[in-house]
Scaffold this active site. Structure first.
Site, mmCIF file in Angstrom:
data_model
loop_
_atom_site.group_PDB
_atom_site.id
_atom_site.type_symbol
_atom_site.label_atom_id
_atom_site.label_comp_id
_atom_site.label_asym_id
_atom_site.label_seq_id
_atom_site.Cartn_x
_atom_site.Cartn_y
_atom_site.Cartn_z
ATOM 1 N N HIS A 1 0.881 -1.143 -0.148
ATOM 2 C CA HIS A 1 -0.016 -0.005 -0.026
ATOM 3 C C HIS A 1 0.910 1.233 -0.225
ATOM 4 O O HIS A 1 0.753 2.124 0.971
ATOM 5 C CB HIS A 1 -0.806 0.053 1.298
ATOM 6 C CG HIS A 1 -2.200 -1.212 1.090
ATOM 7 N ND1 HIS A 1 -2.652 -1.693 2.004
ATOM 8 C CD2 HIS A 1 -2.726 -1.281 -0.200
ATOM 9 C CE1 HIS A 1 -3.707 -2.216 1.269
ATOM 10 N NE2 HIS A 1 -3.571 -2.242 0.056
ATOM 11 N N GLU B 1 1.118 -8.150 0.748
ATOM 12 C CA GLU B 1 1.684 -8.044 1.866
ATOM 13 C C GLU B 1 2.520 -9.113 2.298
ATOM 14 O O GLU B 1 2.217 -10.379 1.925
ATOM 15 C CB GLU B 1 0.365 -8.121 2.940
ATOM 16 C CG GLU B 1 -0.532 -6.902 2.839
ATOM 17 C CD GLU B 1 -1.837 -7.231 3.999
ATOM 18 O OE1 GLU B 1 -1.607 -8.262 4.602
ATOM 19 O OE2 GLU B 1 -2.585 -6.362 3.941
ATOM 20 N N GLU C 1 0.244 0.404 6.267
ATOM 21 C CA GLU C 1 0.167 -0.406 7.535
ATOM 22 C C GLU C 1 1.839 -0.153 8.168
ATOM 23 O O GLU C 1 1.977 -1.091 9.061
ATOM 24 C CB GLU C 1 -0.076 -1.841 7.268
ATOM 25 C CG GLU C 1 -1.540 -1.846 6.480
ATOM 26 C CD GLU C 1 -1.238 -1.957 5.025
ATOM 27 O OE1 GLU C 1 -0.395 -1.592 4.269
ATOM 28 O OE2 GLU C 1 -2.271 -2.623 4.482
ATOM 29 N N ASP D 1 -9.873 -13.452 2.224
ATOM 30 C CA ASP D 1 -10.435 -12.075 2.632
ATOM 31 C C ASP D 1 -11.445 -11.435 1.642
ATOM 32 O O ASP D 1 -12.590 -11.355 1.921
ATOM 33 C CB ASP D 1 -9.045 -11.437 2.712
ATOM 34 C CG ASP D 1 -9.366 -9.748 2.897
ATOM 35 O OD1 ASP D 1 -10.494 -9.562 3.161
ATOM 36 O OD2 ASP D 1 -8.458 -8.989 2.720
ATOM 37 N N LYS E 1 -4.356 -9.644 12.575
ATOM 38 C CA LYS E 1 -3.277 -8.912 11.927
ATOM 39 C C LYS E 1 -3.456 -7.188 12.020
ATOM 40 O O LYS E 1 -4.768 -6.906 11.665
ATOM 41 C CB LYS E 1 -3.625 -9.095 10.294
ATOM 42 C CG LYS E 1 -3.127 -8.394 9.074
ATOM 43 C CD LYS E 1 -3.213 -9.006 7.729
ATOM 44 C CE LYS E 1 -4.212 -8.290 6.988
ATOM 45 N NZ LYS E 1 -4.353 -8.563 5.449
HETATM 46 P P1 PGA Z 1 -7.609 -3.187 2.961
HETATM 47 O O1 PGA Z 1 -6.400 -4.168 2.763
HETATM 48 O O2 PGA Z 1 -7.566 -2.995 4.243
HETATM 49 O O3 PGA Z 1 -6.884 -1.946 2.107
HETATM 50 O O4 PGA Z 1 -8.791 -3.839 2.436
HETATM 51 C C1 PGA Z 1 -6.111 -5.353 3.873
HETATM 52 C C2 PGA Z 1 -6.117 -6.699 3.257
HETATM 53 O O5 PGA Z 1 -6.239 -6.739 2.107
HETATM 54 O O6 PGA Z 1 -5.983 -7.510 4.104
HETATM 55 ZN ZN ZN Z 2 -6.290 -9.105 2.351
#
Ligand code: PGA
Ligand code: ZN
Length: 424
Positions: free
Chosen positions: A150, A159, A200, A307, A383
């Protein structure tokens, strides 16, 4: 009973507006809750309401969501008993009337839902984790320290996460993570890989390939004095939808264009080369049959997390269970929009031998409710970003406080958080 409810527009960690809701009870108890916001949002998430007025915050203002809280939501909730969370959330869902919460806004609805839970906990004299999870809430989650894409110029995969599953306590897990995070800064500096920092808190280095990022992480773990895989494992959230063109997975850094079976083989190769314990959204969120194939092939060796695939939605999870997609789910309150629905989805997961991983969003606030939620669920994984940056660390610091509060009763989930993998 709820005496008044009021919403304000505050800033999140990206400097964008978000909703904060404050509730006052008849007994004078007062609580606030703030709503996070994602960047790589799943296609079927509950919809956050943004004003779209480009003259304010580039269209990202939330004044409409505020008036929905201050108007119809307040009207519906004032007078209700604050500890009747299921009834409160049902009221909010019915008042909105859409499947996606797009009329009142998932940001307005979650703010109202979450603040009721926080106020109810306060008025009962209980910490939030105990109010939500009951007397048996005692498991401290394994933190997944993520950083990644990000920000611009990094690897294809969103990530990379440090997973200190070998630590004896949460407090020690936090130390393992922090030390390795700083070791990683040194490793990247030595490679002259200039690193940006993402939303993050993780480093976003310019490296020649995706594997080079894994190699740097392996070196950082060792440099900090830990054993890769034993003390600290690695998690990944490639968020594969972001490099899927509808037919192929395009890994720019590797110069590769892969079909679904090729992509699965790519992950299988990585599993044999690196101590990867968790793989989130390894395929695109439209690729249900690919997820089933990947889970059959790799699901005993690695946690496969949905997710964007599940968006914390019970119906999507039901489909996943039916079709054999994933063995774990990411839990994000604002993907579904109420506390009750979040708990329902998590309970379905846990009772179906899916692991739950409670998660922040890339846009966060100082609200620490997800730390309490993870302990309430005894789910053993959270997380919340790198062990750096205030809004990320606030959750980890809250977990330190919970661990202290629980004293001897606290158990660090550690390796057992991954007990759903029957490893050979
Ligand atoms: P987001 O990303 O909070 O920008 O959706 C986090 C993730 O993909 O886990
Ligand atoms: Zn995710």
């Amino acid at each position: 009973a709820i005496d008044s409810i009021f919403a304000d527009e505050i800033l999140d960690s990206r400097g964008n507006p978000t909703v904060e809701v404050t509730v006052t009870l008849a007994d004078g108890t007062c609580a606030s809750a703030a709503v996070p916001s994602g960047a790589s949002t799943g296609e079927f998430e509950a919809v956050e309401l943004r004003d779209g007025d480009v003259a304010r915050y580039g269209g990202k203002g939330v004044l409409g969501a505020l008036s929905n809280v201050n108007g119809p939501i307040a009207e519906a909730l004032v007078g209700l008993s604050v500890d009747d969370q299921r009834y409160i959330d049902r009221t909010l869902i019915n008042l909105d009337g859409t499947g996606s919460k797009s009329r009142l806004g998932a940001n307005a609805i979650l703010g109202a839902s979450l603040v009721c839970a926080k106020a109810a906990a306060l008025t009962c004299g209980l910490p939030l984790f105990r109010y939500l999870g009951g007397t048996n809430a005692h498991v401290l989650p394994v933190p997944m320290f993520n950083g990644g894409k990000h920000a611009h110029g990094g690897p294809d995969m969103q990530e990379f996460k440090l997973v200190p599953l070998g630590a004896p306590t949460f407090r020690e897990a936090l130390r393992y993570g922090s030390e390795t995070y700083h070791a990683l800064a040194t490793v990247l500096a030595e490679q002259a890989a200039p690193a940006n920092v993402g939303d993050e808190g993780g480093f976003v280095p310019k490296l020649p390939s995706n594997a080079a990022a894994m190699d740097a992480i392996m070196r950082a773990i060792e440099r900090a004095g830990y054993r890769p895989g034993e003390d600290i494992a690695i998690g990944l959230d490639p968020a594969a939808s972001s490099f899927y063109d509808g037919e192929h997975y395009r890994l720019e850094r590797d110069g590769k264009v892969l079909s679904t079976p090729d992509m699965i083989a790519y992950w299988e190769d990585w599993l044999s080369r690196y101590p990867i314990i968790s793989l989130e959204d390894p395929l695109a969120d439209s690729d249900w049959s690919g997820f089933a194939a990947l889970t059959t092939r790799l699901g005993k060796r690695v946690q496969v997390v949905g997710d964007d695939l599940f968006v914390t939605n019970r119906e999507f999870l039901r489909r996943g269970i039916r079709e054999g997609c994933c063995n774990s789910i990411l839990i994000k309150l604002n993907q579904i929009g109420t506390v009750t629905e979040t708990l329902d989805t998590a309970r379905l997961a846990l009772s179906s031998a899916y692991a739950c991983l409670v998660s922040h969003r890339s846009g966060e606030t100082e609200d620490t409710s997800i730390a309490d939620l993870a302990v309430a669920l005894n789910c053993g994984q959270i997380k919340s970003g790198a062990p750096a940056r205030g809004e990320r660390v606030a959750k980890y610091n809250r977990l330190l406080a919970i661990e202290r509060m629980l004293g001897d009763q606290a158990i660090y989930a550690g390796r057992e958080a991954f007990g759903h993998l029957r490893q050979e």
